[in-house]
Scaffold this active site. Structure first.
Site, PDB file in Angstrom:
ATOM      1  N   LYS A 295      97.052 -12.995   9.774  1.00  0.00           N
ATOM      2  CA  LYS A 295      98.054 -13.846   9.135  1.00  0.00           C
ATOM      3  C   LYS A 295      99.471 -13.504   9.594  1.00  0.00           C
ATOM      4  O   LYS A 295     100.296 -14.398   9.819  1.00  0.00           O
ATOM      5  CB  LYS A 295      97.927 -13.700   7.608  1.00  0.00           C
ATOM      6  CG  LYS A 295      98.819 -14.618   6.806  1.00  0.00           C
ATOM      7  CD  LYS A 295      98.385 -14.666   5.345  1.00  0.00           C
ATOM      8  CE  LYS A 295      98.616 -13.363   4.625  1.00  0.00           C
ATOM      9  NZ  LYS A 295     100.018 -13.177   4.195  1.00  0.00           N
ATOM     10  N   SER A 296      99.772 -12.216   9.740  1.00  0.00           N
ATOM     11  CA  SER A 296     101.116 -11.811  10.152  1.00  0.00           C
ATOM     12  C   SER A 296     101.460 -12.356  11.536  1.00  0.00           C
ATOM     13  O   SER A 296     102.579 -12.814  11.785  1.00  0.00           O
ATOM     14  CB  SER A 296     101.234 -10.280  10.157  1.00  0.00           C
ATOM     15  OG  SER A 296     101.131  -9.759   8.866  1.00  0.00           O
TER      16      SER A 296
ATOM     17  N   ARG B 298     104.246 -15.816  12.775  1.00  0.00           N
ATOM     18  CA  ARG B 298     105.245 -15.686  13.834  1.00  0.00           C
ATOM     19  C   ARG B 298     104.925 -16.594  15.023  1.00  0.00           C
ATOM     20  O   ARG B 298     105.839 -17.141  15.649  1.00  0.00           O
ATOM     21  CB  ARG B 298     105.329 -14.217  14.255  1.00  0.00           C
ATOM     22  CG  ARG B 298     105.926 -13.334  13.163  1.00  0.00           C
ATOM     23  CD  ARG B 298     105.571 -11.870  13.316  1.00  0.00           C
ATOM     24  NE  ARG B 298     106.295 -11.015  12.370  1.00  0.00           N
ATOM     25  CZ  ARG B 298     105.937 -10.807  11.109  1.00  0.00           C
ATOM     26  NH1 ARG B 298     104.839 -11.385  10.640  1.00  0.00           N
ATOM     27  NH2 ARG B 298     106.650 -10.025  10.322  1.00  0.00           N
TER      28      ARG B 298
ATOM     29  N   GLY C  94     106.595 -14.489   1.510  1.00  0.00           N
ATOM     30  CA  GLY C  94     107.703 -13.589   1.798  1.00  0.00           C
ATOM     31  C   GLY C  94     108.021 -13.461   3.269  1.00  0.00           C
ATOM     32  O   GLY C  94     109.194 -13.390   3.667  1.00  0.00           O
TER      33      GLY C  94
ATOM     34  N   ARG D  97     112.985 -12.273  -6.089  1.00  0.00           N
ATOM     35  CA  ARG D  97     113.151 -11.198  -5.107  1.00  0.00           C
ATOM     36  C   ARG D  97     114.541 -11.260  -4.485  1.00  0.00           C
ATOM     37  O   ARG D  97     114.926 -12.271  -3.901  1.00  0.00           O
ATOM     38  CB  ARG D  97     112.084 -11.296  -4.014  1.00  0.00           C
ATOM     39  CG  ARG D  97     112.088 -10.084  -3.096  1.00  0.00           C
ATOM     40  CD  ARG D  97     110.899 -10.071  -2.150  1.00  0.00           C
ATOM     41  NE  ARG D  97     111.108 -10.867  -0.962  1.00  0.00           N
ATOM     42  CZ  ARG D  97     110.409 -10.723   0.164  1.00  0.00           C
ATOM     43  NH1 ARG D  97     109.445  -9.818   0.227  1.00  0.00           N
ATOM     44  NH2 ARG D  97     110.633 -11.481   1.203  1.00  0.00           N
TER      45      ARG D  97
ATOM     46  N   GLN E 164     110.173  -7.239   7.603  1.00  0.00           N
ATOM     47  CA  GLN E 164     110.628  -8.596   7.329  1.00  0.00           C
ATOM     48  C   GLN E 164     112.118  -8.755   7.610  1.00  0.00           C
ATOM     49  O   GLN E 164     112.536  -9.739   8.231  1.00  0.00           O
ATOM     50  CB  GLN E 164     110.286  -8.981   5.887  1.00  0.00           C
ATOM     51  CG  GLN E 164     108.791  -9.145   5.658  1.00  0.00           C
ATOM     52  CD  GLN E 164     108.464  -9.748   4.302  1.00  0.00           C
ATOM     53  OE1 GLN E 164     109.345 -10.106   3.528  1.00  0.00           O
ATOM     54  NE2 GLN E 164     107.175  -9.875   4.018  1.00  0.00           N
TER      55      GLN E 164
ATOM     56  N   ASP F 188     100.190  -2.899   3.521  1.00  0.00           N
ATOM     57  CA  ASP F 188      99.284  -3.867   2.884  1.00  0.00           C
ATOM     58  C   ASP F 188      98.009  -3.215   2.352  1.00  0.00           C
ATOM     59  O   ASP F 188      97.283  -3.837   1.573  1.00  0.00           O
ATOM     60  CB  ASP F 188      98.886  -4.962   3.882  1.00  0.00           C
ATOM     61  CG  ASP F 188     100.024  -5.931   4.156  1.00  0.00           C
ATOM     62  OD1 ASP F 188     100.925  -6.043   3.313  1.00  0.00           O
ATOM     63  OD2 ASP F 188     100.021  -6.569   5.224  1.00  0.00           O
TER      64      ASP F 188
END
Length: 434
Positions: A23-24, A28, A96, A124, A171, A318
Site C-alpha cells: 500500500k505504501s 506514491r 494519512g 491530527r 510522511q 506499522d
C-alpha cells in the site's frame, strides 16, 4: 459497523498466502504517475479503501486512471504537472500518507484547493509540515484547529529549504520531497534517524534527482521532467508480518509467502524476529527490480525476548502491535526503546493496543519513550475487544485469536478494508484446527 466472532479452537498455519500489493508503494506510484508526462502502468495493484481514496483524488486533479481488477493492473495517464482547478473540496478521508503527499504536491500549484478529511485527520495536527511548506513559499489557511480542513495555494517559485528533522517521520519527508521536486533550488533534509525510503526510490525511478546519504536527503529540482513508467508492486510486508508472527507462535505451522517486498527500510519486523531467535528462509530474491522482493518460508519456533533500539523503531512503525503480541508469547522480556517520535505520531494506536491486549490477559508497560513486555503470558480472554477502527490492531487481534480456544468478539472488524479487504478469507484458508 461490523463485529467478528473468532472460533473456539487453536489453529496452526499451513499452506501459501499471496499478500496484497504494498500500500505504501502504491500511494506514491499513483501520485508520481499522476504528475508525470505519459502513461504509467502499475502491476499487482491491490485495491483497498485507502488506495481507492488516493486514486479518486488524483482523478479529480486531472489524471486519467483505469483499473483492471481481474489482472490487478492500473493504468494512469499523467497530467504533466498541470493540475485541474476545482470548485469543491478534495476529501481524503483518513488516509494519512495521502495527506502529506498531497500537501506537498499542492504547494507546487497556483490553484487554490481545500483539503477535507475524516474524523482522525480532522484532529491530527498539521503544524510541522505546513510550517516547512510555508517556508518554501506555499500558503495554508486551516479552517479548523491546526488540522483538516485546510485551504492551500502554492507557487511556481518555490525555494528549497534545509530541514533538520526534529522527529523521524517518513510522511513529513515525503511531503517535502514532492514539493522539492518542483522548487527552484535544492531542498535538503538532515535526518534524525532513517525512515522508509519508498518516496526517494520512486522519485528517482520516475526521473527526479534525489540524492541520499546516511545523514541527508537532497532533492535537486533542476530540469526535473517526470516520465510515466511501468512497475510491479511487491507484496506488502506489513501484511506478511501478520502471518510471520502467527506461524512463529503457533506450534506445527509452516507457511510460504511469495514475492513479499524486502525493502531494507520496511523489514524491521523480520530483523526483530531474527533477534528473537527465529530462523526464516528467504528464497528467489528479485534482481534489478525497482523495489526488492523474495519468497519467505516460516515455521513455528520458540522465541525469546530482545531489546529493540531507537534506530530500529522507524522500521517497525506499522508492526508494533504484532511485535507486542510476539513478545508476550516469547520467553524473557522485550523492550522497545526510543518510541518518543512514534508516540507523537501514533499515540492512539499504542494506547489502544495496550487496552485491547489487556482484555486478552496480556499486559505491558508503556512509557513516553519505551514499551516493556514480559514474555510467557497466557492468553486469558476477559472481554470482547475493539479495533478502534485501526486496521493494524484489528488484524493483530485476529492473529491472537488463533492462539486460544476461548472465542471472543472483535468489534469494528471492517477497519481491515483500509489495507487488506481479503484478510479474513486468506486467514481462514491457511488455518488448520489443532
Amino acid at each position: 459497523m461490523f463485529d467478528y466472532n473468532t472460533r473456539a479452537s487453536k489453529f496452526k498455519f499451513q499452506g501459501e498466502v499471496i499478500v496484497p500489493g504494498d500500500k505504501s508503494i502504491a500511494h506514491r506510484a499513483i501520485a508520481f504517475g499522476a504528475l508525470a508526462n505519459g502513461v504509467t502502468q502499475i502491476s499487482n495493484f491491490s485495491y483497498s479503501d485507502d488506495l481507492t481514496v488516493t486514486a479518486q483524488v488524483f482523478k479529480e486533479l486531472g489524471a486519467k486512471i483505469h483499473t483492471e481488477l481481474s489482472t490487478k493492473d492500473m493504468i494512469i495517464k499523467g497530467t504533466g504537472h498541470k493540475l485541474q482547478s476545482l470548485d469543491h473540496s478534495l476529501n481524503i478521508d483518513n488516509v494519512g500518507t495521502l495527506e502529506s503527499i498531497l500537501l506537498g504536491i499542492l504547494t507546487t500549484s497556483t490553484n487554490e484547493y481545500t483539503i477535507a478529511g475524516g474524523d482522525y485527520l480532522s484532529k491530527r495536527p498539521l503544524e510541522r509540515l505546513v510550517k516547512l511548506l510555508t517556508a518554501m513559499g506555499g500558503s495554508f489557511q486551516p479552517i479548523g484547529e491546526d488540522a483538516l480542513p485546510v485551504k492551500t495555494k502554492g507557487s511556481h517559485d518555490l525555494k528549497g529549504i534545509t530541514y533538520q528533522q526534529d522527529i523521524s517521520s517518513a510522511q513529513i519527508k515525503s511531503g517535502l520531497v514532492f514539493a522539492g521536486i518542483y522548487a527552484k533550488t535544492p531542498t535538503t533534509i538532515i535526518r534524525k534517524l532513517p525512515t522508509r525510503d519508498h518516496t526517494e526510490v520512486l522519485a528517482n525511478f520516475f526521473g527526479a534527482n534525489v540524492v541520499t546519504t546516511p545523514e541527508t536527503i537532497t532533492v535537486n529540482p533542476a530540469h526535473t521532467n517526470l516520465k510515466g513508467q511501468s512497475l510491479t508492486i511487491p507484496g506488502d510486508f506489513s501484511s506478511a508480518a501478520l502471518y510471520i508472527a502467527g506461524a512463529l507462535l503457533s506450534e506445527g505451522s509452516e507457511i510460504h509467502l511469495p514475492k513479499v517486498g524486502l525493502n531494507s527500510t520496511r523489514i524491521g519486523m523480520l530483523n526483530v524476529a531474527k533477534q528473537m531467535g527465529a530462523h526464516i528462509t528467504v528464497e528467489n530474491c528479485s534482481i534489478n527490480s525497482v523495489e526488492p522482493y523474495g519468497d519467505l518460508v516460516i515455521r513455528s519456533q520458540q522465541l525469546h525476548g530482545t531489546k529493540i533500539s531507537a534506530k530500529q523503531v522507524q522500521f517497525i512503525i506499522d508492526e508494533i502491535p504484532i511485535i507486542a503480541l510476539m513478545a508476550s508469547q516469547a520467553t524473557g522480556t522485550t523492550v522497545i526503546e526510543g518510541i518518543h517520535d512514534v508516540h507523537l505520531q501514533l499515540s492512539d494506536r499504542i494506547r489502544n493496543m495496550r487496552v485491547e491486549l489487556a482484555k486478552l490477559g496480556i499486559v505491558m508497560q508503556v512509557n513516553d519513550d519505551s514499551i516493556v513486555i514480559k514474555g510467557e503470558q497466557k492468553i486469558k480472554v476477559k472481554d470482547d475487544v475493539d479495533s478502534h477502527n485501526d486496521h493494524r490492531i484489528a488484524m493483530m487481534l485476529c492473529i491472537a485469536s488463533i492462539l486460544t480456544e476461548t472465542p471472543f468478539k472483535i468489534k469494528n472488524i471492517e477497519s481491515i478494508d483500509i489495507s487488506y479487504p481479503n484478510f479474513l478469507s486468506d486467514l481462514k484458508k491457511i488455518s488448520v484446527a489443532k
